[in-house]
Design an enzyme around this catalytic site. Sequence first.
Site, PDB file in Angstrom:
ATOM      1  N   SER A   1     -50.262  47.585 -17.579  1.00  0.00           N
ATOM      2  CA  SER A   1     -50.617  48.735 -17.126  1.00  0.00           C
ATOM      3  C   SER A   1     -49.436  49.598 -17.322  1.00  0.00           C
ATOM      4  O   SER A   1     -48.458  49.791 -16.442  1.00  0.00           O
ATOM      5  CB  SER A   1     -51.039  48.632 -15.475  1.00  0.00           C
ATOM      6  OG  SER A   1     -51.250  50.108 -15.064  1.00  0.00           O
TER       7      SER A   1
ATOM      8  N   LYS B   1     -50.257  44.829  -9.794  1.00  0.00           N
ATOM      9  CA  LYS B   1     -49.606  45.321 -10.748  1.00  0.00           C
ATOM     10  C   LYS B   1     -47.796  45.048 -10.520  1.00  0.00           C
ATOM     11  O   LYS B   1     -47.321  45.945  -9.970  1.00  0.00           O
ATOM     12  CB  LYS B   1     -49.780  46.839 -11.006  1.00  0.00           C
ATOM     13  CG  LYS B   1     -48.688  47.682 -11.880  1.00  0.00           C
ATOM     14  CD  LYS B   1     -49.479  48.957 -12.151  1.00  0.00           C
ATOM     15  CE  LYS B   1     -48.364  49.783 -13.288  1.00  0.00           C
ATOM     16  NZ  LYS B   1     -48.805  51.220 -13.752  1.00  0.00           N
TER      17      LYS B   1
ATOM     18  N   TYR C   1     -41.513  58.446  -9.684  1.00  0.00           N
ATOM     19  CA  TYR C   1     -43.007  58.503 -10.503  1.00  0.00           C
ATOM     20  C   TYR C   1     -43.628  59.651 -10.017  1.00  0.00           C
ATOM     21  O   TYR C   1     -43.649  59.747  -8.891  1.00  0.00           O
ATOM     22  CB  TYR C   1     -43.900  57.015 -10.084  1.00  0.00           C
ATOM     23  CG  TYR C   1     -44.660  56.850 -11.458  1.00  0.00           C
ATOM     24  CD1 TYR C   1     -45.990  57.017 -11.131  1.00  0.00           C
ATOM     25  CD2 TYR C   1     -44.218  56.366 -12.333  1.00  0.00           C
ATOM     26  CE1 TYR C   1     -46.692  57.086 -12.374  1.00  0.00           C
ATOM     27  CE2 TYR C   1     -44.953  55.988 -13.589  1.00  0.00           C
ATOM     28  CZ  TYR C   1     -46.421  56.312 -13.335  1.00  0.00           C
ATOM     29  OH  TYR C   1     -47.233  55.839 -14.487  1.00  0.00           O
TER      30      TYR C   1
ATOM     31  N   GLU D   1     -43.248  47.417  -6.449  1.00  0.00           N
ATOM     32  CA  GLU D   1     -42.341  47.208  -7.935  1.00  0.00           C
ATOM     33  C   GLU D   1     -41.145  46.903  -7.166  1.00  0.00           C
ATOM     34  O   GLU D   1     -40.322  47.743  -6.466  1.00  0.00           O
ATOM     35  CB  GLU D   1     -42.376  48.724  -8.593  1.00  0.00           C
ATOM     36  CG  GLU D   1     -41.509  48.650  -9.784  1.00  0.00           C
ATOM     37  CD  GLU D   1     -41.206  49.784 -10.534  1.00  0.00           C
ATOM     38  OE1 GLU D   1     -40.473  49.944 -11.403  1.00  0.00           O
ATOM     39  OE2 GLU D   1     -42.013  50.719 -10.124  1.00  0.00           O
TER      40      GLU D   1
ATOM     41  N   ASP E   1     -50.620  58.594 -14.635  1.00  0.00           N
ATOM     42  CA  ASP E   1     -50.718  59.068 -13.055  1.00  0.00           C
ATOM     43  C   ASP E   1     -49.305  59.831 -12.553  1.00  0.00           C
ATOM     44  O   ASP E   1     -49.214  59.880 -11.365  1.00  0.00           O
ATOM     45  CB  ASP E   1     -51.270  58.144 -12.218  1.00  0.00           C
ATOM     46  CG  ASP E   1     -50.273  56.889 -12.132  1.00  0.00           C
ATOM     47  OD1 ASP E   1     -50.079  56.478 -13.238  1.00  0.00           O
ATOM     48  OD2 ASP E   1     -50.078  56.418 -11.183  1.00  0.00           O
TER      49      ASP E   1
END
Length: 394
Positions: A332, A263, A394, A223, A69
């Site tokens: 993931s 995640k 990202y 994260e 993604d």
Amino acid sequence: MACVSFAKLNAPSSSWIGGQQSLPQRSGSSARLATRRVSLPIRAGAYTDELIKTAKTIASPGRGILAIDESNATCGKRLSSIGLDNTEPNRQAYRQLLLTTPGLGEYISGAILFEETLYQSTTDGKKFVDVLHDQKIVPGIKVDKGLVPLPGSNNESWCQGLDGLSSRSAEYYKQGARFAKWRTVVSIPCGPSALAVKEAAWGLARYAAISQDNGLVPIVEPEVLLDGDHPIERTLEVAEKVWAEVFYYLAENNVIFEGILLKPSMVTPGAEHKERANPETIAKYTLTMLKRRVPPAVPGIMFLSGGQSEMEATLNLHAMNQSPNPWHVSFSYARALQNTVLKTWQGRPENVEAAQKALLVRAKANSLAQLGKYSAEGESEEAKKGMFVKGYTY
């Protein structure tokens, strides 16, 4: 006190059913029975059963998530590393290579897509969503709009994308997506400030509630970045704080825990810390954090790799699956599944088959790690190379 508590626990159930407590009537009084009513929250309604089923499907034994993604800008950086221009045909060619890999569904249960990919097709005209369905892989979608500076913080970020999220999620569901991803970050060198932690937690909770309301299983991803020279104990401290805040706001927003996936980052020392931690130590600290913060109702923990080498991410996952856990503990991964694949492909059609085989090697390795059966014997030198990037976006 113990006797009083015991008596309350064994009181007639009729006095508590439905959130009502009967109050004793005053002697000689004609007052009516007083009651206290507690309003019950509205849950995810019509999608509840589907959400739970989807989450369980993704969190199935020996399988994990392929994260592809990356934004077009980030994908462009990957392509430029092998001499390709950042064009839609090149992005399509690379994602087609990944998603059409024969046998991928044996090891991969879900694939997170960028919006462009969700609506794309193969060069033969088959929708990527249908390609995934044929392999029994659940399509997912990145729904956040990226990180921007957080005013009033210590040079920290917050994640945008709540505006219009409900309508976008409804359209993604129509297109075939069944789970979603929202990534926000917490920086240890920057504090983290209480403001940044609260903003991250609240944003994730609102996103999760909106996703469930539209039939998408939310992946909850705060994260904790690897940046810094702090010890593993500091990472544990921050991670526990972050996840405590996240679950508080998830509950406040009436999110169904059985219909989410997490995640998290693994609990490791900062990337610039003088001492490295072995997989057993990382597993110990990470599982300690999870057991202190994550309810067993959550079906799956799907770790991000966060710049670890391919082999490092697999070894750490393997170490965490050496004894039973309350949840499905899996992966993931983006870079930790794709790095060798990209370098094998080099943008050349004649290398597609070899690149797909490289993807299967990594997917199988992490499948075995999820089952606690992985061995690093025979791993390539490329798989051992770290991929940490300071301030990674990202």
